[in-house]
Scaffold this active site. Structure first.
Site, mmCIF file in Angstrom:
data_model
loop_
_atom_site.group_PDB
_atom_site.id
_atom_site.type_symbol
_atom_site.label_atom_id
_atom_site.label_comp_id
_atom_site.label_asym_id
_atom_site.label_seq_id
_atom_site.Cartn_x
_atom_site.Cartn_y
_atom_site.Cartn_z
ATOM 1 N N ARG A 70 0.844 -1.196 0.000
ATOM 2 C CA ARG A 70 0.000 0.000 0.000
ATOM 3 C C ARG A 70 0.876 1.242 0.000
ATOM 4 O O ARG A 70 2.091 1.178 0.203
ATOM 5 C CB ARG A 70 -0.916 0.012 1.237
ATOM 6 C CG ARG A 70 -0.151 0.054 2.533
ATOM 7 C CD ARG A 70 -0.996 0.452 3.720
ATOM 8 N NE ARG A 70 -0.252 0.285 4.978
ATOM 9 C CZ ARG A 70 0.684 1.086 5.429
ATOM 10 N NH1 ARG A 70 1.053 2.146 4.727
ATOM 11 N NH2 ARG A 70 1.301 0.840 6.584
ATOM 12 N N GLY A 71 0.233 2.389 -0.190
ATOM 13 C CA GLY A 71 0.943 3.642 -0.042
ATOM 14 C C GLY A 71 1.172 3.965 1.424
ATOM 15 O O GLY A 71 0.615 3.336 2.321
ATOM 16 N N TYR A 76 0.218 0.995 12.815
ATOM 17 C CA TYR A 76 -0.043 -0.111 13.745
ATOM 18 C C TYR A 76 -1.499 -0.525 13.662
ATOM 19 O O TYR A 76 -2.391 0.319 13.547
ATOM 20 C CB TYR A 76 0.280 0.316 15.181
ATOM 21 C CG TYR A 76 -0.179 -0.671 16.229
ATOM 22 C CD1 TYR A 76 0.478 -1.893 16.392
ATOM 23 C CD2 TYR A 76 -1.284 -0.404 17.033
ATOM 24 C CE1 TYR A 76 0.037 -2.813 17.336
ATOM 25 C CE2 TYR A 76 -1.719 -1.311 17.984
ATOM 26 C CZ TYR A 76 -1.057 -2.517 18.124
ATOM 27 O OH TYR A 76 -1.495 -3.430 19.050
ATOM 28 N N SER A 137 -6.298 6.427 10.096
ATOM 29 C CA SER A 137 -5.246 6.399 9.081
ATOM 30 C C SER A 137 -5.801 5.849 7.772
ATOM 31 O O SER A 137 -6.717 5.020 7.776
ATOM 32 C CB SER A 137 -4.079 5.528 9.552
ATOM 33 O OG SER A 137 -3.565 5.989 10.790
ATOM 34 N N GLY A 139 -4.528 4.281 3.819
ATOM 35 C CA GLY A 139 -3.459 3.794 2.956
ATOM 36 C C GLY A 139 -4.052 2.900 1.888
ATOM 37 O O GLY A 139 -4.618 1.853 2.196
ATOM 38 N N CYS A 168 2.818 6.779 10.468
ATOM 39 C CA CYS A 168 2.703 7.290 9.103
ATOM 40 C C CYS A 168 3.897 8.158 8.713
ATOM 41 O O CYS A 168 3.805 9.007 7.822
ATOM 42 C CB CYS A 168 1.392 8.041 8.908
ATOM 43 S SG CYS A 168 -0.057 7.033 9.315
#
Length: 218
Positions: A70-71, A76, A137, A139, A168
């Protein structure tokens, strides 16, 4: 809104088989394959994005680290965090990647507003924030016009492992969770239900249909 998105609620699932199932689903899907949303939790794990730098893993200790496609940088996952994997045909929808990210962020912001939590996105750092603290987050990976990976919302979890990394890729990034921000009680199942409804609405689906069967059927 006419399309239906299928939703799999997978419970607590190890990261590696979930990631492998995402790859299989994305690799095998055809032009007419319906989109899916997977909602789940993971046992403790750090995942390092494609551009992830080793220096952002400060002291992982006994928590495994998985290098993924992923980007983004390291994050976590752990019990009490709601993870949503978005398996979408982005090309079919005509939606750009930036628009997709914005709609996911809006879904989370609206969900949090329902708990009287004022949250916002940041143009310089994808995700959702309460003040300067990160609560969710993002991604994604886009392959042949199809997305996989997705989002992680901190609901009611142990935040201490975030101190073992630069979340991140941001040194000193403070993390928070819904339990610590909401004015009333927080039930994980209710948060999950609200998230699926918000994502379906923001992404333009007429219905979020529950799918039976786990990832072993994929």
């Amino acid at each position: 809104m006419t399309a239906v998105i299928g939703v799999r609620e997978l419970g607590l699932l190890d990261y590696l088989p979930a990631w492998q199932a995402m790859q299989r689903f994305t690799g095998q899907r055809g032009a007419q394959t319906p989109d899916e949303l997977w909602l789940l939790e993971h046992p403790p794990v750090f995942t390092q994005g494609q551009a992830g730098k080793a220096e952002h893993l400060l002291f992982p200790g006994d928590i495994p680290v998985v290098q993924v496609d992923r980007g983004g940088q390291v994050t976590y996952h752990g019990p009490g965090q709601l993870v949503g994997y978005l398996l979408l045909d982005v090309r079919r929808s005509g939606m750009g990647v930036r628009e997709l990210v914005s709609r996911i962020e809006r879904s989370l912001i609206e969900l949090l507003a329902g708990y009287d939590v004022e949250a916002h996105a940041r143009p310089d750092a994808p995700g959702v924030y309460v003040g300067e603290m990160k609560i969710a987050s993002l991604g994604l990976r886009i392959r042949n016009g199809r997305s996989f990976h997705g989002l992680a919302l901190n609901v009611d979890m142990d935040l201490a492992p975030f101190q073992r990394i630069n979340p991140c890729g941001y040194a000193g990034m403070l993390m928070t969770q819904l339990k610590d921000q909401a004015r009333g009680p927080v039930e994980f199942a209710e948060v999950r239900s609200r998230l699926r409804a918000q994502l379906a609405a923001q992404l333009g689906y007429a219905e979020a249909k529950t799918l039976t069967g786990g990832i072993e059927s994929i």
